[in-house]
Design a protein around this motif. Structure first.
Motif, PDB file in Angstrom:
ATOM      1  N   UNK A 126       1.071  -1.090   0.060  1.00  0.00           N
ATOM      2  CA  UNK A 126       0.159  -0.188  -0.074  1.00  0.00           C
ATOM      3  C   UNK A 126       0.759   1.335   0.311  1.00  0.00           C
ATOM      4  N   UNK A 127       2.030   1.114   0.896  1.00  0.00           N
ATOM      5  CA  UNK A 127       2.811   2.408   0.637  1.00  0.00           C
ATOM      6  C   UNK A 127       3.673   2.400  -0.380  1.00  0.00           C
ATOM      7  N   UNK A 128       3.898   1.669  -1.029  1.00  0.00           N
ATOM      8  CA  UNK A 128       4.435   1.683  -2.334  1.00  0.00           C
ATOM      9  C   UNK A 128       3.572   2.336  -3.436  1.00  0.00           C
ATOM     10  N   UNK A 129       2.263   1.854  -3.431  1.00  0.00           N
ATOM     11  CA  UNK A 129       1.362   2.400  -4.350  1.00  0.00           C
ATOM     12  C   UNK A 129       1.076   3.795  -4.168  1.00  0.00           C
ATOM     13  N   UNK A 130       1.021   3.948  -2.912  1.00  0.00           N
ATOM     14  CA  UNK A 130       0.843   5.386  -2.456  1.00  0.00           C
ATOM     15  C   UNK A 130       1.884   6.296  -3.215  1.00  0.00           C
ATOM     16  N   UNK A 131       2.887   5.883  -2.896  1.00  0.00           N
ATOM     17  CA  UNK A 131       4.276   6.634  -3.297  1.00  0.00           C
ATOM     18  C   UNK A 131       4.130   6.654  -4.872  1.00  0.00           C
ATOM     19  N   UNK A 132       3.777   5.661  -5.632  1.00  0.00           N
ATOM     20  CA  UNK A 132       3.673   5.595  -7.120  1.00  0.00           C
ATOM     21  C   UNK A 132       2.709   6.425  -7.581  1.00  0.00           C
ATOM     22  N   UNK A 133       1.552   6.366  -6.977  1.00  0.00           N
ATOM     23  CA  UNK A 133       0.363   7.204  -7.476  1.00  0.00           C
ATOM     24  C   UNK A 133       0.597   8.735  -7.396  1.00  0.00           C
ATOM     25  N   UNK A 134       1.151   9.118  -6.192  1.00  0.00           N
ATOM     26  CA  UNK A 134       1.611  10.591  -6.018  1.00  0.00           C
ATOM     27  C   UNK A 134       2.732  10.784  -6.867  1.00  0.00           C
ATOM     28  N   UNK A 135       3.643  10.225  -7.326  1.00  0.00           N
ATOM     29  CA  UNK A 135       4.480  10.629  -8.310  1.00  0.00           C
ATOM     30  C   UNK A 135       3.688  10.762  -9.716  1.00  0.00           C
ATOM     31  N   UNK A 136       2.935   9.958 -10.021  1.00  0.00           N
ATOM     32  CA  UNK A 136       2.076   9.934 -11.257  1.00  0.00           C
ATOM     33  C   UNK A 136       1.296  11.244 -11.255  1.00  0.00           C
ATOM     34  N   UNK A 137       0.691  11.485 -10.191  1.00  0.00           N
ATOM     35  CA  UNK A 137      -0.224  12.914  -9.965  1.00  0.00           C
ATOM     36  C   UNK A 137       0.737  13.911 -10.256  1.00  0.00           C
ATOM     37  N   UNK A 138       1.798  13.873  -9.586  1.00  0.00           N
ATOM     38  CA  UNK A 138       2.731  15.154  -9.767  1.00  0.00           C
ATOM     39  C   UNK A 138       3.109  15.276 -11.105  1.00  0.00           C
ATOM     40  N   UNK A 139       3.599  14.278 -11.794  1.00  0.00           N
ATOM     41  CA  UNK A 139       4.018  14.263 -13.308  1.00  0.00           C
ATOM     42  C   UNK A 139       2.887  14.901 -14.186  1.00  0.00           C
ATOM     43  N   UNK A 140       1.564  14.407 -13.745  1.00  0.00           N
ATOM     44  CA  UNK A 140       0.130  14.819 -14.670  1.00  0.00           C
ATOM     45  C   UNK A 140       0.340  16.449 -14.334  1.00  0.00           C
ATOM     46  N   UNK A 141       0.218  16.741 -13.185  1.00  0.00           N
ATOM     47  CA  UNK A 141       0.183  18.254 -12.764  1.00  0.00           C
ATOM     48  C   UNK A 141       1.184  19.169 -13.627  1.00  0.00           C
ATOM     49  N   UNK A 142       2.466  18.484 -13.685  1.00  0.00           N
ATOM     50  CA  UNK A 142       3.572  19.448 -14.065  1.00  0.00           C
ATOM     51  C   UNK A 142       3.274  19.385 -15.468  1.00  0.00           C
ATOM     52  N   UNK A 143       2.877  18.299 -16.118  1.00  0.00           N
ATOM     53  CA  UNK A 143       2.774  18.253 -17.801  1.00  0.00           C
ATOM     54  C   UNK A 143       1.445  19.228 -17.921  1.00  0.00           C
ATOM     55  N   UNK A 144       0.388  19.153 -17.269  1.00  0.00           N
ATOM     56  CA  UNK A 144      -0.693  19.931 -17.462  1.00  0.00           C
ATOM     57  C   UNK A 144      -0.145  21.340 -17.466  1.00  0.00           C
ATOM     58  N   UNK A 145       0.255  21.766 -16.460  1.00  0.00           N
ATOM     59  CA  UNK A 145       0.829  23.292 -16.066  1.00  0.00           C
ATOM     60  C   UNK A 145       1.581  23.634 -17.625  1.00  0.00           C
ATOM     61  N   UNK A 146       2.609  22.791 -17.920  1.00  0.00           N
ATOM     62  CA  UNK A 146       3.469  23.157 -19.016  1.00  0.00           C
ATOM     63  C   UNK A 146       2.674  23.483 -20.348  1.00  0.00           C
TER      64      UNK A 146
END
Length: 156
Positions: A126-146
């Motif tokens: 669960x902790x690994x999944x949460x970390x991976x999902x957080x990274x994915x969300x951040x990548x999406x936010x960064x790319x959306x802002x760009x």
């Protein structure tokens, strides 16, 4: 033909998200509400007094879609709109006692859903999944802002 691992993960995320939304919708309906209404009430419990525009932005909803949701919640006596003392055109949103009771009851449903779908998962996974999902969300936010067009105030 086997899909590349990253493509397979994206596919699994999209499909899992769709299934989870459908499942939560079914469970919400068992309690006389919808997933969207539940989300609005949960957000208001955390941030009572939001205005409609801020709530729409936070929930990534079109203002007209949110207004319809709020109309239904208000007609069920689950929320109330109060005039905004700082802006005569705006309303602040608050849960009624009935709305607070419903969203509090739905917390146990949220716990049941989490146990039903994640009950056998190990804490480390669960902790690994949460970390991976957080990274994915951040990548999406960064790319959306760009990719977002520059606002008029930022135009050169």
């Amino acid at each position: 033909m086997k899909r590349p691992l990253r493509r397979e993960l994206v596919f699994q995320l999209v499909e899992t998200s769709r299934l989870l939304r459908t499942y939560v919708e079914q469970r919400a309906r068992q309690h006389g509400t919808t997933r969207a209404q539940w989300g609005v009430m949960s957000r208001l419990r955390r941030q009572e007094g939001l205005n409609q525009a801020a709530l729409a932005e936070q929930m990534d909803l079109q203002p007209i879609s949110l207004a319809r949701l709020l109309d239904r919640l208000q007609s069920q006596n689950l929320i109330e709109r109060r005039e905004d003392p700082a802006d005569r055109r705006a309303y602040r949103l608050f849960l009624t006692p009935e709305g607070r009771a419903l969203v509090d009851d739905l917390d146990s449903v949220r716990g049941e859903i989490a146990h039903e779908i994640l009950g056998e998962a190990e804490e480390e996974a669960l902790l690994s999944a949460i970390g991976t999902l957080s990274m994915i969300r951040e990548q999406i936010r960064t790319r959306s802002e760009d990719k977002a067009p520059a606002s008029a105030g930022n135009a050169a």
